[in-house]
Write a protein that holds these residues in place. Structure first.
Motif, short mmCIF file in Angstrom:
data_model
loop_
_atom_site.label_atom_id
_atom_site.label_comp_id
_atom_site.label_asym_id
_atom_site.label_seq_id
_atom_site.Cartn_x
_atom_site.Cartn_y
_atom_site.Cartn_z
N VAL A 75 -91.28 48.63 58.28
CA VAL A 75 -91.09 49.29 59.57
C VAL A 75 -92.32 49.12 60.45
N VAL A 76 -92.08 48.75 61.70
CA VAL A 76 -93.12 48.74 62.73
C VAL A 76 -92.71 49.77 63.76
N LEU A 77 -93.55 50.75 63.95
CA LEU A 77 -93.29 51.84 64.89
C LEU A 77 -94.25 51.70 66.06
N CYS A 78 -93.70 51.61 67.25
CA CYS A 78 -94.53 51.54 68.45
C CYS A 78 -94.36 52.86 69.20
N SER A 79 -95.45 53.61 69.32
CA SER A 79 -95.39 54.92 69.96
C SER A 79 -96.77 55.29 70.49
N PRO A 80 -96.81 55.92 71.66
CA PRO A 80 -98.11 56.42 72.15
C PRO A 80 -98.57 57.68 71.42
N LEU A 81 -97.75 58.19 70.50
CA LEU A 81 -98.08 59.36 69.68
C LEU A 81 -98.40 60.59 70.54
N LEU A 82 -97.56 60.84 71.51
CA LEU A 82 -97.77 61.99 72.39
C LEU A 82 -97.18 63.28 71.85
N ASP A 83 -96.41 63.16 70.75
CA ASP A 83 -95.90 64.35 70.07
C ASP A 83 -95.91 64.09 68.57
N ASN A 84 -95.46 65.05 67.78
CA ASN A 84 -95.55 64.95 66.33
C ASN A 84 -94.40 64.19 65.67
N TRP A 85 -93.36 63.87 66.43
CA TRP A 85 -92.20 63.23 65.82
C TRP A 85 -92.56 61.95 65.07
N PRO A 86 -93.38 61.05 65.61
CA PRO A 86 -93.72 59.85 64.85
C PRO A 86 -94.44 60.15 63.53
N VAL A 87 -95.21 61.23 63.49
CA VAL A 87 -95.88 61.62 62.24
C VAL A 87 -94.84 62.10 61.24
N THR A 88 -93.86 62.85 61.71
CA THR A 88 -92.77 63.29 60.83
C THR A 88 -92.01 62.09 60.28
N LEU A 89 -91.70 61.15 61.16
CA LEU A 89 -91.02 59.93 60.73
C LEU A 89 -91.88 59.17 59.73
N GLY A 90 -93.16 59.02 60.04
CA GLY A 90 -94.07 58.33 59.13
C GLY A 90 -94.12 58.99 57.76
N GLY A 91 -94.14 60.31 57.74
CA GLY A 91 -94.14 61.03 56.46
C GLY A 91 -92.87 60.79 55.67
N ARG B 214 -90.61 57.73 50.99
CA ARG B 214 -89.61 56.80 50.45
C ARG B 214 -90.21 55.42 50.20
N ALA B 215 -91.53 55.31 50.30
CA ALA B 215 -92.29 54.09 50.00
C ALA B 215 -91.94 52.91 50.91
N TYR B 216 -91.57 53.19 52.15
CA TYR B 216 -91.37 52.10 53.11
C TYR B 216 -92.72 51.69 53.68
N PRO B 217 -93.03 50.39 53.69
CA PRO B 217 -94.25 49.94 54.36
C PRO B 217 -94.13 50.22 55.86
N LEU B 218 -95.21 50.73 56.45
CA LEU B 218 -95.18 51.12 57.86
C LEU B 218 -96.44 50.63 58.57
N VAL B 219 -96.24 50.04 59.73
CA VAL B 219 -97.33 49.71 60.65
C VAL B 219 -97.03 50.43 61.95
N VAL B 220 -98.02 51.13 62.46
CA VAL B 220 -97.87 51.87 63.71
C VAL B 220 -98.73 51.20 64.77
N VAL B 221 -98.09 50.78 65.85
CA VAL B 221 -98.79 50.25 67.02
C VAL B 221 -98.75 51.35 68.06
N SER B 222 -99.92 51.86 68.41
CA SER B 222 -99.97 52.99 69.33
C SER B 222 -100.74 52.63 70.59
N PRO B 223 -99.99 52.38 71.68
CA PRO B 223 -100.69 52.14 72.95
C PRO B 223 -101.34 53.44 73.43
N ASP B 224 -102.61 53.34 73.79
CA ASP B 224 -103.33 54.51 74.27
C ASP B 224 -103.08 54.67 75.76
#
Length: 127
Positions: free
Chosen positions: A42-58, A63-73
């Protein structure tokens, strides 16, 4: 307690953050997880302006899915409110990093390929 909210809740974006509400995952997270094949990366692109991406990441981490987060500032730090938002964003990025996600903190004044190249050693080290 550092990072604790005035209402007694967990700090913003920390690993101690409650990933579940009333014992269940957010409906959006459940729907997404149901659609992922077992071998998904999974590649998640999010500016991380709320907690939902952290919940998804958790949920992905559990479930042991590899995750890369690209976060535009996209957060300026000109005003006190913007500085608070910037700190919260960095906290969320660190929380995802501590979960084992590869993280790319992308300053949008930098081309994305440069940000990825700069983060590549970090991404490879965490694998």
């Amino acid at each position: 307690m550092p990072g604790a909210r005035a209402d007694g809740g967990a700090g913003v974006g920390g690993l101690d953050q409650q990933l579940f509400t009333d014992g269940e995952l957010d409906d959006r997270v459940q729907r997404l997880l149901a659609r992922l094949p077992a071998d998904a990366q999974v590649v998640l692109c999010s500016p991380l302006l709320d907690n939902w991406p952290v919940t998804l990441g958790g949920a992905l981490w559990m479930r042991a899915y590899p995750l890369v987060v690209v976060s535009p500032d996209v957060v300026d730090a000109d005003t006190p409110g913007q500085r608070v938002a910037a700190v919260a964003r960095r906290s969320r990025l660190r929380a995802l990093d501590r979960m084992g996600a590869g993280t790319i903190d992308w300053g949008t004044d930098t081309p994305i390929d440069s940000a990825v190249r700069r983060s590549l050693p970090h991404l490879l080290w965490n694998r």
